[in-house]
Motif scaffolding. Structure first.
Motif, PDB file in Angstrom:
ATOM      1  N   GLU B 140       0.722  -1.348   0.082  1.00  0.00           N
ATOM      2  CA  GLU B 140      -0.092  -0.081  -0.066  1.00  0.00           C
ATOM      3  C   GLU B 140       0.907   1.346   0.100  1.00  0.00           C
ATOM      4  O   GLU B 140       0.508   2.284  -0.768  1.00  0.00           O
ATOM      5  CB  GLU B 140      -1.031  -0.020   1.157  1.00  0.00           C
ATOM      6  CG  GLU B 140      -1.971   1.031   1.155  1.00  0.00           C
ATOM      7  CD  GLU B 140      -2.937   0.695   0.133  1.00  0.00           C
ATOM      8  OE1 GLU B 140      -3.267  -0.267  -0.227  1.00  0.00           O
ATOM      9  OE2 GLU B 140      -3.083   1.807  -0.533  1.00  0.00           O
ATOM     10  N   TYR B 141       1.981   1.061   0.782  1.00  0.00           N
ATOM     11  CA  TYR B 141       2.963   2.225   0.876  1.00  0.00           C
ATOM     12  C   TYR B 141       3.427   2.708  -0.439  1.00  0.00           C
ATOM     13  O   TYR B 141       3.428   3.841  -1.087  1.00  0.00           O
ATOM     14  CB  TYR B 141       3.866   1.991   1.903  1.00  0.00           C
ATOM     15  CG  TYR B 141       4.986   3.136   1.901  1.00  0.00           C
ATOM     16  CD1 TYR B 141       6.444   2.733   1.506  1.00  0.00           C
ATOM     17  CD2 TYR B 141       4.857   4.341   2.511  1.00  0.00           C
ATOM     18  CE1 TYR B 141       7.100   3.878   1.514  1.00  0.00           C
ATOM     19  CE2 TYR B 141       5.727   5.165   2.466  1.00  0.00           C
ATOM     20  CZ  TYR B 141       7.128   4.931   2.166  1.00  0.00           C
ATOM     21  OH  TYR B 141       7.986   5.790   2.097  1.00  0.00           O
ATOM     22  N   VAL B 142       4.024   1.532  -1.108  1.00  0.00           N
ATOM     23  CA  VAL B 142       4.489   1.813  -2.489  1.00  0.00           C
ATOM     24  C   VAL B 142       3.597   2.351  -3.427  1.00  0.00           C
ATOM     25  O   VAL B 142       3.815   3.314  -4.241  1.00  0.00           O
ATOM     26  CB  VAL B 142       5.402   0.562  -3.003  1.00  0.00           C
ATOM     27  CG1 VAL B 142       6.014   0.713  -4.277  1.00  0.00           C
ATOM     28  CG2 VAL B 142       6.503   0.094  -2.036  1.00  0.00           C
ATOM     29  N   ARG B 143       2.551   1.532  -3.363  1.00  0.00           N
ATOM     30  CA  ARG B 143       1.378   1.988  -4.311  1.00  0.00           C
ATOM     31  C   ARG B 143       0.793   3.481  -4.350  1.00  0.00           C
ATOM     32  O   ARG B 143       0.863   4.190  -5.380  1.00  0.00           O
ATOM     33  CB  ARG B 143       0.192   1.185  -4.281  1.00  0.00           C
ATOM     34  CG  ARG B 143      -0.067   0.379  -5.534  1.00  0.00           C
ATOM     35  CD  ARG B 143      -1.444  -0.525  -5.204  1.00  0.00           C
ATOM     36  NE  ARG B 143      -1.757  -0.854  -3.913  1.00  0.00           N
ATOM     37  CZ  ARG B 143      -2.760  -1.807  -3.800  1.00  0.00           C
ATOM     38  NH1 ARG B 143      -2.809  -2.394  -4.952  1.00  0.00           N
ATOM     39  NH2 ARG B 143      -2.822  -2.369  -2.567  1.00  0.00           N
ATOM     40  N   SER B 144       0.700   3.786  -3.009  1.00  0.00           N
ATOM     41  CA  SER B 144       0.252   5.400  -2.879  1.00  0.00           C
ATOM     42  C   SER B 144       1.410   6.471  -3.264  1.00  0.00           C
ATOM     43  O   SER B 144       1.098   7.474  -3.553  1.00  0.00           O
ATOM     44  CB  SER B 144      -0.253   5.561  -1.640  1.00  0.00           C
ATOM     45  OG  SER B 144       0.505   5.394  -0.460  1.00  0.00           O
ATOM     46  N   LYS B 145       2.535   5.832  -2.875  1.00  0.00           N
ATOM     47  CA  LYS B 145       3.776   7.035  -2.965  1.00  0.00           C
ATOM     48  C   LYS B 145       4.058   7.103  -4.550  1.00  0.00           C
ATOM     49  O   LYS B 145       4.531   8.357  -4.834  1.00  0.00           O
ATOM     50  CB  LYS B 145       4.895   6.556  -1.777  1.00  0.00           C
ATOM     51  CG  LYS B 145       5.919   7.518  -2.256  1.00  0.00           C
ATOM     52  CD  LYS B 145       6.879   7.400  -0.950  1.00  0.00           C
ATOM     53  CE  LYS B 145       7.965   8.525  -0.797  1.00  0.00           C
ATOM     54  NZ  LYS B 145       9.125   8.313   0.075  1.00  0.00           N
TER      55      LYS B 145
END
Lengths: 341, 163, 152
Positions: B140-145
């Motif tokens: 989720e972190y990589v996707r949103s950033k």
């Protein structure tokens, strides 16, 4: 007032430009040969022979950056001092068959001091750029100057002493004396060995003065990222590059004046008869060939064969071994002269 | 006391030749490691952490090698996950323990009491949870950033990671 | 590169491609097939390319391997220190799209978000011939630019 009365003035104005042009162009040609031959020694194909010219042309197109904390007037004038000192040194040296331009106004002592200037200019440039790496590089350049001047001075004084004994009515330190009376035929067997040792010491000193491996501690690439020339870009770096090229010509001419001032014309004069200008050209080309051979031995072979010395090893080498060798050579020549008489 | 007697009370398991595992409660670890170092286990090979999220505990593993006996001794302890604190073994094993504990502090969030410097090694400007914990959703972190959902070419990244 | 008058740029680039000085910034495996380029068989000095040791002397910055959040700040600093005119070559797939580390929380995914890139060389890692093809494309581009300027 006719045409001939103005000749000395025209000569005085024209000669420095011609000498500067010769020094720069032939210095860059020698650099090109050096890279090409070193590449072939490493089993590669090197750059084309015109590559240093392309390098210089590219460097003069780049932007010139002066660091914010640098001292601008020293920073910008260091390459100009370096270049100017080397062209001034060319004016005191005999180029091929031609006598030195300022032959009556100075001799070897002045030349010894002028030859210390390019290293000092690089050192000043390194200290005035506000970077710790360039300060380290400048300190190392200073150590280099202190190291190689000692054997160089002993070599020069050996020659001057010998000439003052042999020809007491000529000027002992003048370069014209050196050119007209080569020393190899005026010494016995001991003196010959001494001269040979002096030749080897002079070659090693030249490698250090030109700043090539194994003595390129000032501009050490991988250790201090460029050393004293770290903050230089654009035309300042181009001027330092050119000064480096001219220095090879100057030091090579010095070696030729001391040890090999022979000309082809004195050899072939008995067999042919050619106009005066043809002899001058042949002698000049022979001088270029000698310069190329010296550059090959001093720059290329030393660069390919040896890695870089440490700072303390350089000082130990110059102040220990090179000085010892030149002192032994001096004592051999003294022995030869005094014993023979 | 030889090293076998030190660990005898804690049910050591012999995994294969020259490899021994032992589980030790948290408050006795420091003294036992000090004694083991004096007995010949001078080399701290590694220090690592496993995240048992279902039990709510971190398991810290010390790998000790002895040149004298040629035995690799693995010492494991379990500490609580919410309040992850343990006494640092920097006084025993010096720099080797210091750098391993620094890495574990940065990646798991365990606090080692007594370690002189716990500044981060790899992550600069990191404001999230320590990334090796199992409840940190790195996808989720990589996707949103990094990947923009509105962008035509990057929309595929959002669709690929179907949970 | 900053916008220059086209004639000036053609002249500067024409002089630049004859002697390119390179500064390397490598993080990891993206570079392993580049090291033979400096050596005997794929000799790169015959085209005038040499490797210099600080960015102030360099024309081209070769960025190879994945870059992390920590190292991309240093790359931006190095890029700002290079004098004009300059170029950047992005080596390897990790600098183009994130490559093998496309779902890692610590690497950056596209180098062109941070510094302007002139030419991309894909591959994991790229072969030495790929680097030479990239340099050849730059040569062709500059020659075409010079022809345009001369034709006008």
């Amino acid at each position: 007032m006719s045409w001939e009365n103005y000749m000395p003035y025209i000569y005085a104005i024209f000669a420095p430009f011609a000498l500067a042009l010769f020094g720069i162009i032939y210095g860059l040609v020698l650099k090109g040969f050096d890279r090409k031959l070193a590449a072939h020694m490493q089993w590669r194909v090197g750059p084309p022979l015109r590559q240093p010219f392309y390098d210089v042309l590219k460097l003069f197109e780049k932007e010139n950056i002066v660091p914010k904390n640098a001292v601008p007037w020293i920073f910008n004038s260091a390459p100009i001092i370096s270049m100017g000192a080397l062209i001034l040194a060319l004016l005191y040296l005999p180029i091929g068959p031609f006598n030195p331009v300022l032959g009556n106004y100075g001799d070897l002592i002045v030349l010894l001091y002028i030859l210390a200037l390019p290293g000092l200019a690089m050192m000043l440039g390194g200290f005035s750029s506000s970077s710790p790496y360039s300060a380290v590089g400048a300190q190392r350049e200073f150590i280099m100057i202190l190291s190689y001047e000692f054997p160089l001075a002993i070599i020069i004084f050996t020659f001057a002493w010998k000439y003052s004994i042999l020809y007491p009515n000529l000027k002992a330190f003048s370069l014209l004396t050196f050119v007209e009376h080569p020393l190899w035929q005026n010494v016995g067997i001991l003196g010959f060995i001494g001269l040979l040792i002096l030749l080897i010491t002079m070659l090693v000193v030249t490698t250090g003065e030109v700043g090539r491996m194994p003595f390129d501690i000032a501009d050490a690439g991988t250790e201090i990222s460029g050393g004293a020339l770290l903050e230089y870009t654009g035309k300042n770096l181009g001027l330092f590059y050119l000064a480096d090229a001219v220095k090879i010509v100057v030091m090579g001419t010095l070696i030729i004046t001391f040890f090999f001032p022979y000309n082809l014309s004195s050899l072939l004069l008995h067999y042919f008869s050619l106009p005066h200008y043809a002899w001058l050209t042949i002698d000049f080309l022979f001088y270029l060939l000698k310069l190329f051979i010296i550059s090959f031995v001093v720059v290329t072979v030393m660069r390919v064969a040896f890695p870089r010395f440490r700072v303390d090893q350089v000082v130990k080498f110059y102040w220990g071994y090179a000085t010892l060798a030149s002192l032994i050579a001096l004592s051999l020549i003294v022995l030869d002269t005094v014993g023979g008489v | 006391m030889s090293w076998e007697e030190i660990i005898k009370d804690y049910n050591p398991t012999i995994q294969r030749e020259r490899r021994i595992w032992v589980n030790i409660p948290k408050d006795k670890v420091y003294d036992i490691l000090q004694n083991l170092k004096n007995e010949g286990f001078e080399h701290l090979s590694s220090l690592s952490v496993t995240d048992w999220i279902d039990e709510g505990k971190f398991e810290i593993t010390y790998h000790l090698w002895s040149y004298k006996f040629k035995v690799l001794l693995t010492v494991k302890t379990k500490i609580d996950r919410e309040e992850a604190k343990i006494k640092s073994i920097y006084p025993i094993y010096d720099r080797s323990a210091w750098i391993h504990e620094r890495e574990m502090h940065e990646l798991f969030g365990i606090e080692f009491i007594g370690n002189p410097d716990l500044s981060p090694l790899f992550l600069e400007d990191w404001n999230e949870k320590p990334p090796f914990r199992k409840d940190f959703d790195w996808r989720e972190y990589v996707r949103s950033k990094y990947y923009n959902k509105e962008n035509e070419r990057e929309k595929a990244y959002w669709e690929v990671w179907l949970k | 590169m900053v916008d220059m008058d086209k004639k000036v740029m053609a002249r500067k680039m024409g002089r630049l491609i004859r002697s390119i000085w390179i500064f390397n910034w490598f993080n990891s495996c993206g570079v392993t097939e580049l090291l033979p380029v400096v050596a005997s068989i794929y000799d790169m000095e015959r085209f005038g390319l040499i490797v210099v040791d600080n960015p102030k002397h360099a024309d081209v910055l070769i960025v190879g391997g994945y870059q992390t959040e920590k190292s991309i700040k240093r790359v931006i600093r190095i890029y700002n220190q290079m004098p004009e005119p300059k170029a950047v070559m992005a080596l390897g797939s990790c600098t183009i799209t994130g490559g093998m580390y496309w779902d890692s929380y610590n690497t950056i995914k596209r180098l062109s978000d941070y510094i302007p890139v002139t030419i991309y060389v894909p591959g994991c890692p790229p072969r030495p011939e790929a680097v030479f093809q990239a340099v050849g494309m730059i040569f062709e581009h500059v020659n075409q630019l010079k022809k345009e300027v001369k034709g006008k």
